[in-house]
Design an enzyme around this catalytic site. Structure first.
Site, PDB file in Angstrom:
ATOM      1  N   HIS A   1       0.850  -1.187   0.000  1.00 17.86           N
ATOM      2  CA  HIS A   1       0.000   0.000   0.000  1.00 17.86           C
ATOM      3  C   HIS A   1       0.885   1.236   0.000  1.00 17.86           C
ATOM      4  O   HIS A   1       2.130   1.148   0.040  1.00 17.86           O
ATOM      5  CB  HIS A   1      -0.966  -0.015   1.184  1.00 17.86           C
ATOM      6  CG  HIS A   1      -2.146  -0.913   0.976  1.00 17.86           C
ATOM      7  ND1 HIS A   1      -3.094  -0.674   0.002  1.00 17.86           N
ATOM      8  CD2 HIS A   1      -2.525  -2.054   1.598  1.00 17.86           C
ATOM      9  CE1 HIS A   1      -4.012  -1.631   0.032  1.00 17.86           C
ATOM     10  NE2 HIS A   1      -3.691  -2.482   0.996  1.00 17.86           N
TER      11      HIS A   1
ATOM     12  N   ASP B   1      -0.250   7.139  -3.823  1.00 18.26           N
ATOM     13  CA  ASP B   1      -1.392   6.757  -4.651  1.00 18.26           C
ATOM     14  C   ASP B   1      -1.756   7.828  -5.670  1.00 18.26           C
ATOM     15  O   ASP B   1      -1.999   7.521  -6.842  1.00 18.26           O
ATOM     16  CB  ASP B   1      -2.624   6.496  -3.764  1.00 18.26           C
ATOM     17  CG  ASP B   1      -2.648   5.084  -3.204  1.00 18.26           C
ATOM     18  OD1 ASP B   1      -1.794   4.275  -3.591  1.00 18.26           O
ATOM     19  OD2 ASP B   1      -3.511   4.800  -2.362  1.00 18.26           O
TER      20      ASP B   1
END
Length: 364
Positions: free
Chosen positions: A134, A164
């Site tokens: 992540h 992200d």
């Protein structure tokens, strides 16, 4: 489907439903007029997915069609759309789309001009390519996470804006649009390997340029832009809230010092040995007034002192209101399309549901 307006009007894209960078990239492209269809599993298969919580904003401006890509008939429907679209974006691990039978080779066989945008954390190749991860993991191997935080402290857990969205969604959009322009010129589609670790490393270019020149120390809380400088950090105010100080230039620094009532002090802004004492004096000065009092005092100056606003406060700030940075839709404050274009800027549309048959008819 309704014809869209905006600078990307006429661009047709498919979005394979995902979390992380892919929905933000699709939202931004759709806000600018791209006609995007989000391909999602039938609702019964996705019930409870936590990404649905953000869907009222992240899924705006485009339609959704429900397909189960594990079923041959549904895969064929997707490939029928590929024949009529300009490109696709997806965020599965490497090899998943190929195993489903709808990978780059299958899509380019149906449409040689097709652009296949792939978004992963580790990339399509490399030792970690098939591993889970992540945002915080991707940041950790680029040098970016180490560069953040207090000196001798544990690295912070940042919002996923840097990985992200900065290193991921923005580089996916950049790669996709570059490949679409090339396809228009050459008639040849290609695969875009957008990787968060690559993107974040690129975002770190300035600091990698500074380090060998002695302008950046490879330690957090030691440099001009990482909180070590007293004139580039946040300070607590009398009410427990904070202001952000960013007066890097001497003329702006002088205005900040004057506004704080410290004009009698003769600070050498570039004397790092004096930074700890300077920071202590600035901290003591900011504790004498509330955050909004300081904001009002510095509002008309170039001191680069601004209030640190909460998410609830930000949409009501005078500057954001004047520019329409946030809009209200269905009682929800959300960011307006950005950036602004002088001739043909973006608009927000409602999410909708479409059938593949309707899409094929509209795109024929």
């Amino acid at each position: 489907m309704t014809k869209k307006s905006g600078p990307l009007a006429g661009v047709r894209l498919l979005e394979i439903d995902a979390i992380g960078p892919v929905p933000l990239a699709a939202m931004l492209l759709a806000d600018m007029g791209a006609e995007i269809v989000r391909i999602a599993r039938p609702p019964s298969a996705t019930a409870g997915d936590w990404d649905d919580v953000g869907g009222d904003i992240l899924h705006r401006s485009r339609a959704v069609a429900y397909l189960d890509l594990k079923q041959e008939a549904d895969r064929e429907q997707l490939l029928a759309l590929v024949e009529r679209a300009d490109g696709l974006i997806e965020g599965y691990r490497p090899g998943v789309m190929e195993r489903l039978g709808v990978g780059p080779d299958a899509c380019l066989a149906r449409n040689p001009r097709f652009v296949f945008g792939r978004m992963t954390g580790w990339g399509q190749s490399g030792p970690l390519a098939l591993r889970a991860g992540h945002d915080i993991n991707y940041l950790s191997i680029t040098g970016a996470l180490h560069a953040m935080g207090e000196k001798q402290g544990t690295p912070p857990v940042p919002l996923n804006l840097v990985g992200d969205y900065g290193g991921g969604a923005m580089f996916l959009i950049f790669g996709l649009l570059s490949a679409l322009l090339a396809a228009q010129r050459t008639g040849r589609g290609q695969v875009v390997d957008a990787c968060i670790t690559d993107g974040v490393a690129s975002l770190m270019s300035l600091f990698y340029a500074w380090q060998p020149k002695g302008l950046w120390e490879d330690a957090p809380g030691s440099n001009l832009l990482d909180g070590a400088a007293p004139f580039y950090r946040c300070y607590e105010c009398a009410d427990g809230r904070h202001v952000a100080v960013g007066c890097l230039e001497p003329k702006f620094f002088a205005q900040m010092v004057e506004g704080l009532g410290l004009s009698d002090r003769r600070y050498d802004q570039n004397d790092r040995k004096g930074w700890p004492a300077m920071q202590a004096e600035l901290a003591a000065a900011f504790l004498k007034k509330n955050r909004d009092e300081w904001a009002a005092l510095f509002a008309a100056s170039d001191a680069c002192v601004t209030p640190v606003l909460s998410m609830e406060e930000a949409p009501r700030h005078a500057h954001n209101e004047a520019r329409g940075t946030f809009i209200q839709r269905d009682g929800i404050a959300q960011p307006a399309p950005a950036p602004r274009l002088s001739l043909d800027t973006g608009t927000i549309g409602e999410p909708s549901v479409a059938t593949v048959a309707d899409l094929i008819a509209a795109w024929s």
